[in-house]
Design a protein around this motif. Structure first.
Motif, PDB file in Angstrom:
ATOM      1  N   HIS A 137       0.838  -1.205   0.000  1.00  0.00           N
ATOM      2  CA  HIS A 137       0.000   0.000   0.000  1.00  0.00           C
ATOM      3  C   HIS A 137       0.868   1.249   0.000  1.00  0.00           C
ATOM      4  O   HIS A 137       1.983   1.252   0.541  1.00  0.00           O
ATOM      5  CB  HIS A 137      -0.922   0.010   1.224  1.00  0.00           C
ATOM      6  CG  HIS A 137      -1.809  -1.189   1.335  1.00  0.00           C
ATOM      7  ND1 HIS A 137      -2.918  -1.375   0.542  1.00  0.00           N
ATOM      8  CD2 HIS A 137      -1.726  -2.291   2.140  1.00  0.00           C
ATOM      9  CE1 HIS A 137      -3.498  -2.528   0.856  1.00  0.00           C
ATOM     10  NE2 HIS A 137      -2.786  -3.098   1.807  1.00  0.00           N
ATOM     11  N   HIS A 138       0.332   2.306  -0.602  1.00  0.00           N
ATOM     12  CA  HIS A 138       1.072   3.564  -0.752  1.00  0.00           C
ATOM     13  C   HIS A 138       0.133   4.718  -0.361  1.00  0.00           C
ATOM     14  O   HIS A 138      -0.916   4.893  -0.968  1.00  0.00           O
ATOM     15  CB  HIS A 138       1.540   3.724  -2.192  1.00  0.00           C
ATOM     16  CG  HIS A 138       2.407   4.920  -2.428  1.00  0.00           C
ATOM     17  ND1 HIS A 138       2.644   5.424  -3.679  1.00  0.00           N
ATOM     18  CD2 HIS A 138       3.093   5.717  -1.569  1.00  0.00           C
ATOM     19  CE1 HIS A 138       3.443   6.471  -3.584  1.00  0.00           C
ATOM     20  NE2 HIS A 138       3.717   6.672  -2.308  1.00  0.00           N
ATOM     21  N   ILE A 139       0.531   5.471   0.643  1.00  0.00           N
ATOM     22  CA  ILE A 139      -0.255   6.617   1.121  1.00  0.00           C
ATOM     23  C   ILE A 139       0.511   7.884   0.812  1.00  0.00           C
ATOM     24  O   ILE A 139       1.636   8.072   1.292  1.00  0.00           O
ATOM     25  CB  ILE A 139      -0.533   6.526   2.633  1.00  0.00           C
ATOM     26  CG1 ILE A 139      -1.247   5.212   2.966  1.00  0.00           C
ATOM     27  CG2 ILE A 139      -1.350   7.730   3.104  1.00  0.00           C
ATOM     28  CD1 ILE A 139      -1.427   4.977   4.467  1.00  0.00           C
ATOM     29  N   ARG A 140      -0.086   8.760   0.009  1.00  0.00           N
ATOM     30  CA  ARG A 140       0.501  10.069  -0.273  1.00  0.00           C
ATOM     31  C   ARG A 140      -0.161  11.123   0.626  1.00  0.00           C
ATOM     32  O   ARG A 140      -1.383  11.162   0.732  1.00  0.00           O
ATOM     33  CB  ARG A 140       0.288  10.479  -1.731  1.00  0.00           C
ATOM     34  CG  ARG A 140       0.969   9.591  -2.748  1.00  0.00           C
ATOM     35  CD  ARG A 140       0.765  10.159  -4.153  1.00  0.00           C
ATOM     36  NE  ARG A 140       1.337   9.294  -5.166  1.00  0.00           N
ATOM     37  CZ  ARG A 140       2.605   9.331  -5.550  1.00  0.00           C
ATOM     38  NH1 ARG A 140       3.419  10.204  -4.984  1.00  0.00           N
ATOM     39  NH2 ARG A 140       3.055   8.504  -6.472  1.00  0.00           N
ATOM     40  N   PHE A 310     -11.328   4.478   6.836  1.00  0.00           N
ATOM     41  CA  PHE A 310     -11.045   4.599   5.399  1.00  0.00           C
ATOM     42  C   PHE A 310      -9.847   3.729   5.010  1.00  0.00           C
ATOM     43  O   PHE A 310      -9.871   3.032   3.990  1.00  0.00           O
ATOM     44  CB  PHE A 310     -10.776   6.067   5.057  1.00  0.00           C
ATOM     45  CG  PHE A 310     -10.316   6.301   3.646  1.00  0.00           C
ATOM     46  CD1 PHE A 310     -11.187   6.188   2.578  1.00  0.00           C
ATOM     47  CD2 PHE A 310      -8.994   6.637   3.361  1.00  0.00           C
ATOM     48  CE1 PHE A 310     -10.767   6.386   1.272  1.00  0.00           C
ATOM     49  CE2 PHE A 310      -8.562   6.859   2.067  1.00  0.00           C
ATOM     50  CZ  PHE A 310      -9.446   6.729   1.014  1.00  0.00           C
ATOM     51  N   LEU A 311      -8.797   3.733   5.828  1.00  0.00           N
ATOM     52  CA  LEU A 311      -7.645   2.896   5.536  1.00  0.00           C
ATOM     53  C   LEU A 311      -8.031   1.408   5.521  1.00  0.00           C
ATOM     54  O   LEU A 311      -7.583   0.652   4.646  1.00  0.00           O
ATOM     55  CB  LEU A 311      -6.546   3.129   6.576  1.00  0.00           C
ATOM     56  CG  LEU A 311      -5.812   4.459   6.533  1.00  0.00           C
ATOM     57  CD1 LEU A 311      -4.712   4.492   7.607  1.00  0.00           C
ATOM     58  CD2 LEU A 311      -5.218   4.740   5.169  1.00  0.00           C
ATOM     59  N   GLU A 312      -8.831   1.019   6.488  1.00  0.00           N
ATOM     60  CA  GLU A 312      -9.255  -0.378   6.534  1.00  0.00           C
ATOM     61  C   GLU A 312     -10.089  -0.749   5.314  1.00  0.00           C
ATOM     62  O   GLU A 312      -9.995  -1.865   4.792  1.00  0.00           O
ATOM     63  CB  GLU A 312     -10.025  -0.632   7.833  1.00  0.00           C
ATOM     64  CG  GLU A 312      -9.129  -0.536   9.076  1.00  0.00           C
ATOM     65  CD  GLU A 312      -9.896  -0.627  10.365  1.00  0.00           C
ATOM     66  OE1 GLU A 312     -11.155  -0.475  10.326  1.00  0.00           O
ATOM     67  OE2 GLU A 312      -9.270  -0.848  11.440  1.00  0.00           O
ATOM     68  N   GLN A 313     -10.900   0.201   4.820  1.00  0.00           N
ATOM     69  CA  GLN A 313     -11.682  -0.047   3.618  1.00  0.00           C
ATOM     70  C   GLN A 313     -10.768  -0.264   2.407  1.00  0.00           C
ATOM     71  O   GLN A 313     -11.113  -1.026   1.485  1.00  0.00           O
ATOM     72  CB  GLN A 313     -12.617   1.131   3.345  1.00  0.00           C
ATOM     73  CG  GLN A 313     -13.772   1.251   4.319  1.00  0.00           C
ATOM     74  CD  GLN A 313     -14.553   2.538   4.120  1.00  0.00           C
ATOM     75  OE1 GLN A 313     -14.271   3.325   3.203  1.00  0.00           O
ATOM     76  NE2 GLN A 313     -15.543   2.785   4.982  1.00  0.00           N
ATOM     77  N   GLN A 314      -9.607   0.377   2.421  1.00  0.00           N
ATOM     78  CA  GLN A 314      -8.660   0.234   1.314  1.00  0.00           C
ATOM     79  C   GLN A 314      -7.759  -0.996   1.484  1.00  0.00           C
ATOM     80  O   GLN A 314      -6.873  -1.248   0.669  1.00  0.00           O
ATOM     81  CB  GLN A 314      -7.785   1.481   1.202  1.00  0.00           C
ATOM     82  CG  GLN A 314      -8.566   2.789   1.017  1.00  0.00           C
ATOM     83  CD  GLN A 314      -9.552   2.731  -0.136  1.00  0.00           C
ATOM     84  OE1 GLN A 314      -9.207   2.298  -1.236  1.00  0.00           O
ATOM     85  NE2 GLN A 314     -10.773   3.156   0.117  1.00  0.00           N
ATOM     86  N   GLY A 315      -7.981  -1.747   2.574  1.00  0.00           N
ATOM     87  CA  GLY A 315      -7.220  -2.958   2.799  1.00  0.00           C
ATOM     88  C   GLY A 315      -5.931  -2.784   3.568  1.00  0.00           C
ATOM     89  O   GLY A 315      -5.119  -3.721   3.651  1.00  0.00           O
ATOM     90  N   VAL A 316      -5.707  -1.586   4.119  1.00  0.00           N
ATOM     91  CA  VAL A 316      -4.489  -1.326   4.895  1.00  0.00           C
ATOM     92  C   VAL A 316      -4.660  -1.931   6.293  1.00  0.00           C
ATOM     93  O   VAL A 316      -5.593  -1.578   7.020  1.00  0.00           O
ATOM     94  CB  VAL A 316      -4.214   0.183   5.013  1.00  0.00           C
ATOM     95  CG1 VAL A 316      -2.966   0.427   5.872  1.00  0.00           C
ATOM     96  CG2 VAL A 316      -4.046   0.810   3.634  1.00  0.00           C
ATOM     97  N   GLU A 317      -3.760  -2.825   6.655  1.00  0.00           N
ATOM     98  CA  GLU A 317      -3.838  -3.490   7.949  1.00  0.00           C
ATOM     99  C   GLU A 317      -3.172  -2.618   9.014  1.00  0.00           C
ATOM    100  O   GLU A 317      -2.051  -2.126   8.831  1.00  0.00           O
ATOM    101  CB  GLU A 317      -3.160  -4.859   7.888  1.00  0.00           C
ATOM    102  CG  GLU A 317      -3.862  -5.848   6.972  1.00  0.00           C
ATOM    103  CD  GLU A 317      -3.239  -7.235   7.021  1.00  0.00           C
ATOM    104  OE1 GLU A 317      -2.308  -7.423   7.849  1.00  0.00           O
ATOM    105  OE2 GLU A 317      -3.667  -8.098   6.245  1.00  0.00           O
TER     106      GLU A 317
END
Length: 319
Positions: A137-140, A310-317
């Motif tokens: 995952h990549h968070i900008r 929101f992060l969890e919705q994007q699959g970020v653990e």
């Protein structure tokens, strides 16, 4: 209902490659400084004209008496690469910002900086996605250290971002901007703090995450309409937050070495769609802008629980 983040002011279009025009990025500095330089240039021009006239008279007189030539053409000096001196040169890049941001990843159980060489010549940022970083995952995060909403987001979600990085499968890339120099009362505070973080990324990368957090602390962030902290105060805060700046980092910040780069990067960001966005037309129009795997977060920056969801919705653990 959340407040609207500060928007980018109307501004002239930046050059096609702002990293090749360091002289242009100085335009955001104080008008007084510009007037002083203009006056100095006029004086220098007048003095140069007088010297040229005097030298010409002397040469003509000497040539008339000796029968020799008045003067031959003077070859322009060139740099080692053959470029004429005085021509436009490239903005100096810091190390570890080749992507156009500082990429934080897990390194030995700590938040570290993904290494990259400093580009040279007429380079522009070379963005990468999660796969290019070696992450899932990549968070900008696009921010301005003067932006109060960025400080709100930091207070609400800094621990969440750090947890995501330390889990080992997520990279957080910050993009420090400078457009709120307009709110700095001639102090170009946004440029100086963005340049300071880039100094840390270049000279003391292990301290960059702590320095980034310190500059967004609401107790340190200056109020709107003021000149902001001077470089001495910025150095003191970063020294405290990082456990001690090394000599290279301190010198870099004192000399504002990467302020031109920070301003050029700001122009590039506002003239370029967000890399890797699912919507190819997505642009930075305000801060903070947080984009997770190409999807922008549209919630209240002050709502840490909403961002975590929101992060969890994007699959970020997050563990």
């Amino acid at each position: 209902m959340s407040e609207t983040p500060p928007q980018d002011p109307q501004r002239p279009l930046p050059p096609a490659n702002p990293f090749t025009a360091p002289q242009a990025v100085e335009a955001d500095r104080a008008p007084k400084k510009a007037m002083i330089w203009i006056a100095a240039a006029l004086v220098a021009l007048l003095f140069t004209g007088l010297m040229v006239w005097y030298t010409t008279v002397q040469l003509r007189g000497g040539a008339a008496g000796s029968g020799g030539p008045i003067a031959g053409p003077v070859e322009e000096q060139t740099d080692d690469d053959g470029a004429e001196n005085g021509s436009g040169s490239s903005v100096e890049w810091p190390e570890n910002l080749a992507t156009g941001g500082i990429v934080f990843v897990e390194q030995g159980g700590e938040v570290g900086v993904l290494p990259s060489d400093a580009p040279v010549g007429d380079a522009v940022p070379a963005p990468v996605d999660a796969a290019g970083i070696g992450a899932q995952h990549h968070i900008r995060v696009y921010l301005d250290y003067r932006c109060p909403f960025c400080a709100f987001f930091e207070e609400a979600s800094a621990d969440t971002l750090e947890q995501a990085v330390l889990n080992g499968d997520t990279a957080v890339e910050i993009h420090p901007l400078t457009f709120l120099d307009r709110a700095s009362a001639d102090g170009y505070y946004s440029s100086r703090t963005a340049g300071a973080i880039e100094c840390l990324a270049d000279t003391q990368p292990e301290a960059a995450w702590a320095g980034h957090q310190a500059l967004l602390d609401q107790s340190f962030q200056p109020g709107e309409g003021t000149a902001g902290h001077d470089n001495t105060a910025i150095l003191s805060e970063l020294d405290r937050a990082t456990g001690g700046l090394n000599d290279a980092a301190r010198s870099c910040i004192e000399q504002e070495r990467f302020v031109p780069f920070a301003q050029a990067l700001n122009d590039w960001v506002f003239s370029t769609p967000v890399p890797g966005a699912q919507d190819p037309a997505l642009e930075v129009t305000g801060t903070p802008l947080v984009v997770v795997d190409g999807v922008p977060y549209s919630g209240d920056p002050r709502d840490g629980a909403a961002f975590r969801a929101f992060l969890e919705q994007q699959g970020v653990e997050l563990g």
